[in-house]
Design a protein around this motif. Structure first.
Motif, short mmCIF file in Angstrom:
data_model
loop_
_atom_site.label_atom_id
_atom_site.label_comp_id
_atom_site.label_asym_id
_atom_site.label_seq_id
_atom_site.Cartn_x
_atom_site.Cartn_y
_atom_site.Cartn_z
N ASP A 1 0.95 -1.15 0.08
CA ASP A 1 -0.16 -0.08 0.02
C ASP A 1 0.60 1.23 0.09
O ASP A 1 0.58 2.32 -0.51
CB ASP A 1 -0.92 -0.02 1.23
N LYS A 2 2.02 1.17 0.70
CA LYS A 2 2.61 2.33 0.79
C LYS A 2 3.69 2.51 -0.54
O LYS A 2 3.67 3.74 -1.05
CB LYS A 2 3.78 2.08 1.93
N ALA A 3 3.89 1.30 -1.09
CA ALA A 3 4.77 1.55 -2.50
C ALA A 3 3.58 2.28 -3.38
O ALA A 3 4.13 2.83 -4.45
CB ALA A 3 5.08 0.21 -2.79
N ALA A 4 2.36 1.52 -3.62
CA ALA A 4 1.36 2.23 -4.36
C ALA A 4 1.14 3.59 -4.25
O ALA A 4 0.71 4.37 -5.41
CB ALA A 4 0.04 1.36 -4.10
N ARG A 5 1.34 4.33 -3.19
CA ARG A 5 1.24 5.61 -2.90
C ARG A 5 2.24 6.62 -3.21
O ARG A 5 2.12 7.59 -3.30
CB ARG A 5 0.51 6.16 -1.39
N MET A 6 3.56 5.74 -3.51
CA MET A 6 4.52 6.63 -3.85
C MET A 6 4.60 6.98 -5.27
O MET A 6 3.74 6.31 -5.96
CB MET A 6 5.92 5.80 -3.66
N LYS A 7 5.40 8.02 -5.53
CA LYS A 7 5.49 8.33 -7.10
C LYS A 7 6.33 7.33 -8.13
O LYS A 7 7.12 6.54 -7.22
CB LYS A 7 6.14 9.81 -7.54
N GLY A 8 6.23 6.88 -9.25
CA GLY A 8 6.90 5.90 -9.93
C GLY A 8 6.12 4.66 -10.04
O GLY A 8 5.09 4.53 -9.81
N ARG A 9 6.84 3.90 -10.55
CA ARG A 9 5.93 2.23 -10.61
C ARG A 9 5.88 1.58 -9.37
O ARG A 9 6.96 1.63 -8.61
CB ARG A 9 7.25 1.43 -11.59
N THR A 10 4.98 1.17 -9.16
CA THR A 10 4.67 0.45 -7.70
C THR A 10 5.66 -0.70 -7.67
O THR A 10 6.02 -1.02 -6.30
CB THR A 10 3.18 -0.02 -7.97
N GLY A 11 5.66 -1.81 -8.60
CA GLY A 11 6.45 -2.87 -8.34
C GLY A 11 8.30 -2.48 -7.94
O GLY A 11 8.65 -2.84 -6.92
N ALA A 12 8.57 -1.44 -8.68
CA ALA A 12 9.97 -0.94 -8.31
C ALA A 12 9.99 -0.34 -7.07
O ALA A 12 10.94 -0.57 -6.12
CB ALA A 12 10.54 0.03 -9.25
N ASN A 13 8.86 0.61 -6.58
CA ASN A 13 8.84 0.96 -5.14
C ASN A 13 9.05 0.02 -4.22
O ASN A 13 9.24 0.06 -3.11
CB ASN A 13 7.65 2.01 -5.35
N LEU A 14 7.95 -1.03 -4.60
CA LEU A 14 8.11 -2.16 -3.52
C LEU A 14 9.12 -2.83 -3.10
O LEU A 14 9.67 -3.00 -1.85
CB LEU A 14 6.98 -3.17 -3.96
N ILE A 15 10.05 -3.09 -4.09
CA ILE A 15 11.34 -3.72 -4.02
C ILE A 15 12.38 -2.77 -3.24
O ILE A 15 13.02 -3.27 -2.34
CB ILE A 15 11.91 -4.13 -5.33
N ILE A 16 12.12 -1.50 -3.70
CA ILE A 16 13.31 -0.33 -2.89
C ILE A 16 12.64 -0.43 -1.42
O ILE A 16 13.53 -0.39 -0.82
CB ILE A 16 12.76 0.92 -3.64
N LEU A 17 11.46 -0.50 -1.01
CA LEU A 17 10.97 -0.48 0.23
C LEU A 17 11.52 -1.72 1.11
O LEU A 17 12.12 -1.50 2.49
CB LEU A 17 9.53 -0.45 0.41
N LEU A 18 11.17 -2.86 0.45
CA LEU A 18 11.88 -4.00 1.08
C LEU A 18 13.27 -3.90 1.44
O LEU A 18 13.75 -4.50 2.21
CB LEU A 18 11.31 -5.21 0.18
N GLU A 19 14.13 -3.50 0.06
CA GLU A 19 15.47 -3.51 0.41
C GLU A 19 15.98 -2.23 1.62
O GLU A 19 16.96 -2.52 2.10
CB GLU A 19 16.27 -2.92 -0.97
N SER A 20 15.01 -1.18 1.94
CA SER A 20 15.45 -0.34 2.63
C SER A 20 14.99 -0.63 4.20
O SER A 20 15.35 -0.04 5.14
CB SER A 20 14.60 0.98 2.47
N ARG A 21 14.56 -1.75 4.52
CA ARG A 21 14.29 -2.35 5.83
C ARG A 21 15.68 -2.40 6.76
O ARG A 21 16.58 -2.85 6.03
CB ARG A 21 13.48 -3.66 5.60
N LEU A 22 15.44 -2.01 7.75
CA LEU A 22 16.72 -2.19 8.58
C LEU A 22 17.49 -3.50 8.66
O LEU A 22 18.46 -3.84 8.52
CB LEU A 22 16.58 -1.76 9.92
N ASP A 23 16.64 -4.69 8.69
CA ASP A 23 17.10 -5.95 9.03
C ASP A 23 17.50 -6.24 7.44
O ASP A 23 18.68 -7.17 7.39
CB ASP A 23 15.90 -7.09 9.34
N ASN A 24 17.03 -5.79 6.20
CA ASN A 24 17.76 -6.36 5.10
C ASN A 24 18.96 -5.68 5.07
O ASN A 24 20.22 -6.19 4.35
CB ASN A 24 16.69 -5.93 4.02
#
Length: 201
Positions: free
Chosen positions: A74-97
């Motif tokens: 949902d957060k990725a979908a609200r961001m500007k740009g492509r939702t799929g790419a935003n989703l991967i960026i958010l997952l990669e930006s998690r502290l544990d990752n």
């Protein structure tokens, strides 16, 4: 559903690829798990089945529960740009990752445990929330009293993974998250478009 704590090879065999990293058992048994796994051929999945499997694969890879994943999407979908790419960026930006990418922990599960047990700092302050989204420019480090932990020492001795979006300082045990990674730089084989199509139904 609680977080999966069973055999990782079983999940890797389910998807037919080493989603948790190199796996010698997957190489030996490259067929689905279960009593009839060897005899069972991989059936051609429906469009929905393929999309669902891709979402499940990403959930297991990054260690998220269903509700966590849905919120991240949902957060990725609200961001500007492509939702799929935003989703991967958010997952990669998690502290544990990021702790895993920096080589502080051998797996994402180990990284998540280090964070939740207060061994990791973010911006100089102890952070115990693995799902924290780290912003570019932030400094992630190992807490002073935790630098001698065996799991940390063993992981770093193997040589931390080199990624263009991370700058690691071996003397200070800190890493800087330089920028969001480009989609092509992320090594995981993920077809995020299938996940977007699944949530668009």
């Amino acid at each position: 559903m609680a977080r999966y704590t069973g055999p990782k090879t079983k999940i890797a065999r389910k998807f037919g690829e080493p989603i948790y990293g190199a796996d010698k058992y997957l190489e030996k048994k490259n067929y689905p798990p279960g009593q009839h796994g060897l005899m069972k051929k991989r059936k051609k999945s429906s469009e929905y089945g393929t999309q669902l499997a891709e979402k499940q694969k990403v959930k297991y890879t990054y260690g998220l529960l269903e509700r966590q994943f849905a919120k991240t999407y949902d957060k990725a979908a609200r961001m500007k740009g492509r939702t799929g790419a935003n989703l991967i960026i958010l997952l990669e930006s998690r502290l544990d990752n990021l702790v895993y990418r920096m080589g502080i922990a051998p797996t994402r599960a180990a990284a998540r445990q280090l964070v939740s047990h207060c061994h990791i700092t973010l911006g100089g302050e102890v952070c115990s929330v693995p799902s924290t989204i780290v912003k570019p420019g932030s400094i992630v480090g190992v807490r002073e009293r935790s630098k001698s932990l065996e799991v940390v020492q063993d992981s770093l001795s193997r040589g931390n993974n080199k990624y263009s979006w991370i700058e690691w300082d071996g003397e200070k045990y800190t890493g800087k998250y330089l920028n969001y990674p480009e989609r092509t730089e992320i090594p995981e084989t993920i077809n995020e478009q299938l996940i977007v199509e699944l949530y668009s139904k």
